[in-house]
Each structure stands twice: as structure tokens, then as C-alpha cells.
Design a protein around this motif. Structure first.
Motif, PDB file in Angstrom:
ATOM      1  N   ALA A  82       5.388   3.505   0.237  1.00  0.00           N
ATOM      2  CA  ALA A  82       6.643   3.706  -0.549  1.00  0.00           C
ATOM      3  C   ALA A  82       6.612   4.884  -1.611  1.00  0.00           C
ATOM      4  O   ALA A  82       5.651   5.163  -2.015  1.00  0.00           O
ATOM      5  N   ASN A 112      15.832  -5.148   0.809  1.00  0.00           N
ATOM      6  CA  ASN A 112      14.829  -4.176   1.112  1.00  0.00           C
ATOM      7  C   ASN A 112      13.810  -4.067  -0.436  1.00  0.00           C
ATOM      8  O   ASN A 112      14.445  -4.210  -1.528  1.00  0.00           O
ATOM      9  N   PRO A 129       9.899  -2.453  -1.918  1.00  0.00           N
ATOM     10  CA  PRO A 129       8.492  -2.058  -1.730  1.00  0.00           C
ATOM     11  C   PRO A 129       7.390  -3.477  -2.052  1.00  0.00           C
ATOM     12  O   PRO A 129       7.878  -4.194  -2.997  1.00  0.00           O
ATOM     13  N   ALA A 177      16.813   1.819  -0.682  1.00  0.00           N
ATOM     14  CA  ALA A 177      15.515   1.306  -1.307  1.00  0.00           C
ATOM     15  C   ALA A 177      15.698  -0.006  -1.836  1.00  0.00           C
ATOM     16  O   ALA A 177      14.376  -0.530  -2.014  1.00  0.00           O
ATOM     17  N   TRP A 214       6.384  -0.181   2.315  1.00  0.00           N
ATOM     18  CA  TRP A 214       7.731  -0.734   2.853  1.00  0.00           C
ATOM     19  C   TRP A 214       7.675  -1.776   4.191  1.00  0.00           C
ATOM     20  O   TRP A 214       6.558  -1.495   4.900  1.00  0.00           O
ATOM     21  N   ASP A 268      10.045   9.510   2.795  1.00  0.00           N
ATOM     22  CA  ASP A 268       8.956   8.404   3.195  1.00  0.00           C
ATOM     23  C   ASP A 268       8.958   8.605   4.770  1.00  0.00           C
ATOM     24  O   ASP A 268       9.716   8.680   5.490  1.00  0.00           O
TER      25      ASP A 268
END
Length: 519
Positions: A106, A41, A43, A16, A56, A90
Motif C-alpha cells: 500500500a 477496503n 491497508p 483506498a 492491500w 500501487d
């Protein structure tokens, strides 16, 4: 098995907060890891109905995956197989043409607030748990799909109309839901599937049958108006070859110049990590130790009792027909947030200095319930520890070292309680505790886990997720042989392992700390 070419297996491992592409080179009974790409990475917030939504950037992730695989071929050599793992729950939705039909939400997106209560009003929680065995988290895929249907992203039937799709949902027909590792696999191969270890995090799988639960899907349709007919793809087990990498998508090839096979590995990252637990027998517990600590047992069958549901244990499915019976424990998130706050306040200490300060601090002076909701959200964890200590009649920590020691002690106490519950609820006896993941670099935490549980701790490998991905992909592609025990032996031969013996004299202190905090 004798191979004419080196075995290079590509492992795409997405988390995440970051992702990476690794290559595992298998030779002489060992695996050597090479990282070919690492990328950030996270959100992305966007305005949406009723407030901010979180999504995402899957196109960014897709581009990084492609670049990482190309770098793997360039830097290491042709790839004999590829596997992909990510976090759970997800998904993306494909439209009738096979194209992504919208943004990918997300799991921390607030769209599911209140949805579990809505679902349980129609399908009582005990009835649902008796099928899917899943702990209740408001971001479980089932709840996300209810929110998706409510927002018009899926066909919606009015329960009272006998299941007829409403006008609002008519234009949403012919969707296909793909969990994130399956979405990237689809883009690589063109074949839509649902790998079982990640599918089991949706809440839509019958944990006994290892398949989508037709009765549960029917109840969602008739009682909540959520029509998933034709939305869910074929379920496959970990180790299934999904298809070759399409060379018009990314020009990756095997040593003989053929397209590289993509294997559905344990595509939930924890499933890959547990597959890499270097256990020699079956009497082990595990902790996948990172931002979250996943504490559990590997079982042959799920535990679907009311006592298990009340204890909030989850039955996620694993590699080779296994069940990951576990509890989520707040992991090093609390420590990481504390460090972030201290650095914002101008206190710069290395992790080594923090660990040394914690080791020098008095043991069990202050202990908190690390799973208390006050520690869930970002913020000043030291201040929250102070508040918890005052509320429970304990002394507040007096130094950075005492705060870190409090976090480590509290994590070990949570491990102790979760392991004992898992053993009692499942009836399985445990002889050794395996810790895998990045958290094993905290040697004090590993020793405290041994002391708190009274078990020998075997720490390693730190790269458990990547190694589990690689061995399942290699076996699925026919490059190596063996059952899960044999795969774990290969991991064990490839890893740095450290053992920690429990201190018998520490047991009384842990008993007292648990009584003080939990009665």
C-alpha cells in the motif's frame, strides 16, 4: 446511435477506504446509476523487514469485484461493457507463470522512506521533472520500485558492473508490473496492459510522448541498478478494448450472450472524474472534492518548467490526449478526522448540523494553511487548529461551528491559491470552476470556493468518477459516439447541477486573509 438492446455498463470504482460496483444504464440521452455492491477496503499491517509493512488485500477486492459484476447482471441485466478505476501508484507483480508473485504494498507503507533522496542523488529532481512532470511524493511508483528492487523483488544490477544482474536479483527475472486497475483487468481478460492515465502516476512515463521513458528507464538501470527491462507492459490509451471477460473467470455476458468487453477507461479515478466534468467549453478549472481535493486545469500539453516543479504541480495524463495539470490540496480529510475525534469524545452531531453551525459562524475569523504537514496524519484536528492559530497570532475557534468554518474557509483559500498558480504557470485563463465528487454536498464549501476564487462554481455530479468510467467504457465498446465534449454533455444531462455565484463584496476579506497567512 440506435441500439437493439439496453446499454448497461458496469463500472468498478475502488478507493483506498471502500469500493463499489455500479451499473450505468444509458437510454434517451441520459445515464441512470444503480449500485450493485459496496464493500470496505483498507491497508492491512504485517510485520516486515525493519518494522511494520502495509498491504492491500487484493484477493478480497477481486472477490468483491466478481460478486459485484454477477449481481449487476442478476439485478440490472446483461452488461455491454465493463470499466475499472482505482487510485494511482500501487501495483502487483506477476511471476513468469502469470501468477501474483507476492503481496501488494500500500502506498502509505514506510518502505519508501528516504528513497526519493537516494534517487535524486543519482538523477536530479529537475531533470526527472522535465521528463515525467510529476510532483514528488515518496509513494510514487518509481520510488516503490526502487524499494522493491532493494528488497529482492525485481532484477537488480550493480551500476558499476555494466548492467549485469546480480545473484540476489537473478531469481526475480521475468516479472510483469501491473497497476491495480490493470491487474484486475488482467484477471478478467488475461491481457496485461498499462492504461496511460494511471501509468502517468508512476513517474516512469514521458509526459510529452505518453509512453514509458526509455532514457529514464536506462538511467534507473545504470545509475541505481533497477532493471525494469521487460517488467513494464504495453501502454494503452483510455478507451482501448483490452479483451472480453473470460467466462471461466466470471460468467458475465452482453445482451447477445457474448462475453462482455473490458475497456481500459480513465483508470486513475481522478482521470474518470475529470472526464465527467460537465463543462460546455474549455475555459474551466476543476476540483475533484473528497478526502483529497485535486485542484487543476485540463491542458493539451504538459507544463514541465522549473517554476512548475518548484510549485509542486503535477502533470497527470487524461482521457483523449489531455493533461490533468493539478495540485493535491488536503481535502475533507481534516474535517472527517475532526468529526471522528468529536464522536470519540461523545459529541454526536449530524453533518447537516455541523454545516449549519459553520454557516452561522463568523467568516475568516481563523484560517490555517490546510496543506501544512501537521494536518496530514490522523489525530485531533481541533487541537492542531488551536496550535496553528496561536502560532500565527489568530484567535482560537470557540465552538464546533467555528472549527468547521475554519476548515471550510481554509480549504477555499487553498483552492484560490492553487487555481491562481495553475493559471499563471500554464498561461490558461479560467472562466468557470467545476466541482465534482462527494464533497459538493457541503453547500457552504461550494459557495466559499466561488467567493474565494471570484468565479462561478458549477457543482455536480457527485458521482463523477463512476460516470466518467461509464461514458469512456461505452464509447470504447462502440456503444455511443462523440468526443470528450459530447461525453460531458451526456453527463450533464444525467446529473443534478447547482450553480454558485461569487459575492463581489467578499473579495476584500479573502485578500486580507491570504496576506495575513502567507504574506
Amino acid at each position: 446511435m440506435t441500439n437493439a438492446h439496453p446499454i448497461h455498463v458496469g463500472a468498478v470504482d475502488l478507493g483506498a477506504s471502500s469500493g463499489r460496483v455500479m451499473v450505468g444504464t444509458i437510454a434517451d440521452g441520459r445515464i441512470e446509476l444503480t449500485e450493485t455492491r459496496r464493500f470496505a477496503n483498507g491497508p492491512i499491517p504485517l510485520p516486515g523487514p525493519g518494522g511494520e509493512r502495509l498491504y492491500w488485500d487484493v484477493l478480497h477486492l477481486w472477490d468483491e469485484i466478481r460478486q459485484g459484476l454477477l449481481a449487476a447482471v442478476r439485478d440490472v441485466g446483461p452488461l455491454s461493457a465493463v470499466g475499472i478505476d482505482t487510485w494511482g501508484v500501487d501495483y502487483g507483480l506477476l511471476g513468469p507463470s502469470g501468477l501474483l508473485s507476492g503481496q501488494v504494498s500500500a502506498y502509505r507503507c514506510p518502505r519508501t522512506r528516504g528513497v526519493p533522496e537516494e534517487v535524486f542523488a543519482a538523477i536530479p529532481a529537475p531533470e526527472m521533472y522535465s521528463v515525467n512532470g510529476l510532483q514528488v511524493q515518496d509513494f510514487n511508483t518509481l520510488f516503490q520500485l526502487v524499494a522493491e528492487s532493494r528488497d529482492g523483488g525485481l532484477p537488480r544490477a550493480t551500476p558499476a558492473d555494466g548492467g549485469v544482474v546480480s545473484a540476489a536479483g537473478a531469481g526475480s527475472a521475468q516479472r510483469t508490473m501491473l497497476l491495480l486497475p490493470d491487474l484486475f483487468t488482467y484477471w478478467l481478460t488475461g491481457r496485461p496492459v498499462a492504461e496511460i492515465t494511471n501509468a502517468s502516476t508512476t513517474g516512469l512515463v514521458d509526459a510529452r510522448e505518453r509512453a514509458w521513458s526509455a532514457p529514464l528507464l536506462e538511467r534507473l538501470h545504470t545509475e541505481l541498478g533497477v532493471d525494469l527491462d521487460g517488467v513494464l507492459p504495453e501502454v494503452v490509451e483510455a478507451g482501448t478494448v483490452v479483451g472480453p471477460v473470460r467466462r471461466d473467470v466470471v460468467d458475465v455476458f452482453d445482451p447477445d450472450g457474448r462475453p462482455t468487453p473490458v475497456v481500459a477507461v480513465g483508470s486513475h479515478d481522478t482521470a474518470s472524474a475529470v472526464a465527467a466534468v460537465p463543462a460546455a467549453g474549455s475555459d474551466f478549472a476543476y476540483i475533484s472534492c473528497g478526502t483529497w481535493s485535486l485542484v487543476g486545469l485540463e491542458l493539451d500539453a504538459p507544463v514541465l518548467t522549473e517554476a512548475s516543479r518548484a510549485a509542486n504541480f503535477t502533470n497527470e495524463l487524461g482521457v483523449d490526449g489531455t493533461v490533468r495539470y493539478l495540485k493535491n490540496v488536503m481535502g475533507l480529510w481534516v474535517f472527517n478526522e475532526a468529526v471522528r475525534t468529536w464522536r470519540e469524545q461523545g459529541l454526536e452531531l449530524s453533518y447537516r448540523e455541523l454545516d449549519a453551525a459553520a454557516e452561522a459562524a463568523d467568516p475568516l475569523r481563523t484560517v490555517v494553511d490546510i496543506n501544512d504537514p501537521v494536518f496530514f496524519n490522523p489525530g485531533d484536528m481541533a487541537a492542531r487548529i488551536d496550535d496553528f492559530a496561536i502560532r500565527t497570532g489568530q484567535p482560537r475557534p470557540r465552538s464546533v461551528g467555528e472549527y468547521v468554518r475554519c476548515i471550510d474557509d481554509s480549504l477555499a483559500l487553498a483552492y484560490r491559491r492553487a487555481m491562481r498558480e495553475a493559471s499563471e504557470l500554464s498561461g490558461k485563463r479560467v472562466g468557470v470552476l467545476h466541482m465534482v465528487g462527494g464533497g459538493i454536498s457541503n453547500r457552504l464549501l461550494c459557495q466559499l470556493a466561488a467567493d474565494a476564487t471570484g468565479l462561478k462554481v458549477v457543482a455536480g455530479p457527485a458521482e463523477g468518477t463512476a460516470l466518467g468510467n461509464i461514458v469512456v467504457a461505452a464509447r470504447g465498446a462502440g456503444l455511443i459516439e462523440g468526443d470528450l465534449t459530447a461525453l460531458r454533455k451526456l453527463v450533464r444531462n444525467s446529473s443534478d447541477i447547482t450553480e454558485y455565484a461569487p459575492d463581489p463584496a467578499a473579495a476584500a476579506g479573502w485578500d486580507a486573509a491570504e496576506r495575513q497567512l502567507f504574506g
